[in-house]
Motif scaffolding. Structure first.
Motif, short mmCIF file in Angstrom:
data_model
loop_
_atom_site.label_atom_id
_atom_site.label_comp_id
_atom_site.label_asym_id
_atom_site.label_seq_id
_atom_site.Cartn_x
_atom_site.Cartn_y
_atom_site.Cartn_z
N THR A 90 -75.21 112.64 43.34
CA THR A 90 -74.12 112.73 42.37
C THR A 90 -74.17 111.56 41.40
N SER A 91 -74.45 110.37 41.92
CA SER A 91 -74.51 109.17 41.07
C SER A 91 -75.65 109.28 40.07
N THR A 92 -76.80 109.77 40.53
CA THR A 92 -77.95 109.91 39.64
C THR A 92 -77.67 110.92 38.53
N GLY A 93 -77.08 112.07 38.92
CA GLY A 93 -76.72 113.06 37.91
C GLY A 93 -75.69 112.54 36.94
N TYR A 94 -74.74 111.78 37.46
CA TYR A 94 -73.69 111.20 36.60
C TYR A 94 -74.31 110.29 35.55
N LYS A 95 -75.21 109.43 35.98
CA LYS A 95 -75.83 108.47 35.05
C LYS A 95 -76.68 109.17 33.99
N LYS A 96 -77.34 110.25 34.38
CA LYS A 96 -78.14 111.00 33.41
C LYS A 96 -77.24 111.63 32.34
N SER A 97 -76.19 112.27 32.79
CA SER A 97 -75.27 112.90 31.83
C SER A 97 -74.57 111.84 30.98
N LEU A 98 -74.24 110.72 31.61
CA LEU A 98 -73.62 109.62 30.88
C LEU A 98 -74.55 109.10 29.78
N GLN A 99 -75.82 108.95 30.11
CA GLN A 99 -76.78 108.45 29.13
C GLN A 99 -76.92 109.42 27.96
N SER A 100 -76.92 110.72 28.26
CA SER A 100 -77.04 111.70 27.18
C SER A 100 -75.82 111.67 26.28
N ALA A 101 -74.64 111.43 26.88
CA ALA A 101 -73.43 111.32 26.07
C ALA A 101 -73.49 110.09 25.17
N LEU A 102 -73.99 108.99 25.71
CA LEU A 102 -74.13 107.76 24.90
C LEU A 102 -75.15 107.95 23.78
N ASP A 103 -76.20 108.70 24.07
CA ASP A 103 -77.20 108.99 23.04
C ASP A 103 -76.58 109.79 21.90
N LYS A 104 -75.71 110.72 22.25
CA LYS A 104 -75.04 111.52 21.22
C LYS A 104 -74.11 110.66 20.38
N VAL A 105 -73.44 109.71 21.04
CA VAL A 105 -72.55 108.81 20.30
C VAL A 105 -73.35 107.99 19.29
#
Length: 273
Positions: A134-149
């Protein structure tokens, strides 16, 4: 009677005058509501005038961005961020693993991950013990959100393009921002044939580090499905953690692990070149 008659007239005239004055005084406040209503209209206008600037400020300074869905062994994870003034003000998981023990792990890990994301202002956060996937998936999705920002930020994109297209005598800060944008890219390694099927790895590299790794091809059918489901998430996690292809093979999935590492190395070679 004739002498008193004029006096009566005087008295009546005086009474009429007094009553007239009284009526005028009583009518004067009645005219005030117009002024009062006019005075009351002004605060309403100012209040209405305040609402539109606030709405405009929120639209310009606050944005909500949802990251990509990250598939894990136990379910999908997807993170949504609220950003104001270039900073993360809120992080939440709009998707997380559910059912059985996953409910407990999600309740344990997601609030901590949300707090760490806001505190770190990046995807470089620690995994929660007992909820690694769950933590790994969270960080991946978090990184993609930051990339979009970052991608949606006109200022950062403008400075990056200006630095990359500028002369070689440009400032060092401009060139570094341009090089950072150039290093962030996704590369797919070569397809590697194994005894049980093809393995091919795709990585996203940013600032010289692997931020995401996934297998676009992996052995399928029969026992291969189980081995792939067991091995690939672990290999993806190890690739991001190690930053290289020097990762351990997953027990029971040696061929898949070997093919994964070979394709990962070819992807890293392309990214390095």
């Amino acid at each position: 009677m004739r002498k008193s008659h004029p006096i009566r007239r005087v008295v009546l005239a005086t009474a009429a005058t007094v009553s007239g004055v009284v009526l005028l005084l009583s009518l004067k406040p009645a005219s005030d509501p117009a002024a009062a209503s006019a005075a009351g209209a002004a605060p309403q206008q100012t209040a209405a005038g305040q609402e539109s600037p606030q709405g405009g400020a929120q639209a310009a300074g606050t944005g909500t961005v949802t990251g990509d869905v990250a598939q894990t062994q136990y379910g999908a994870v997807q993170v949504r961020l609220t950003v104001a003034g270039g900073k993360i003000t809120k992080a939440e998981a709009v998707q997380a693993p559910k059912g059985g023990l996953s409910d407990q792990k999600t309740e344990l890990s997601v609030p901590k991950l949300n707090q760490e994301a806001v505190a770190a202002q990046s995807a470089q956060i620690d995994a929660v013990s007992g909820a690694t996937y769950t933590s790994t998936g969270y960080k991946k999705s978090l990184q993609s959100a930051l990339d979009k920002v970052k991608a949606s930020s006109g200022a950062s994109s403008g400075s990056s393009s200006g630095a990359s297209s500028g002369s070689s005598a440009g400032s060092s800060s401009g060139s570094s921002s341009g090089s950072g944008a150039a290093q962030a890219r996704t590369v797919t390694g070569k397809a590697v044939q194994t005894q049980y099927g093809t393995v091919q790895v795709r990585v996203t590299v940013s600032n010289g580090k692997i931020t995401k790794a996934d297998a676009v091809q992996a052995p399928k059918g029969g026992l291969s499905d189980q081995k792939t489901a067991l091995a690939v998430p672990k290999l993806n996690q190890e690739a991001v953690a190690a930053g290289t292809a020097n990762i351990d093979s997953v027990s029971g999935a040696t061929y898949t692990s070997t093919g994964y590492k070979q394709s990962l190395q070819s992807a890293l070679d392309q990214a390095g070149g």
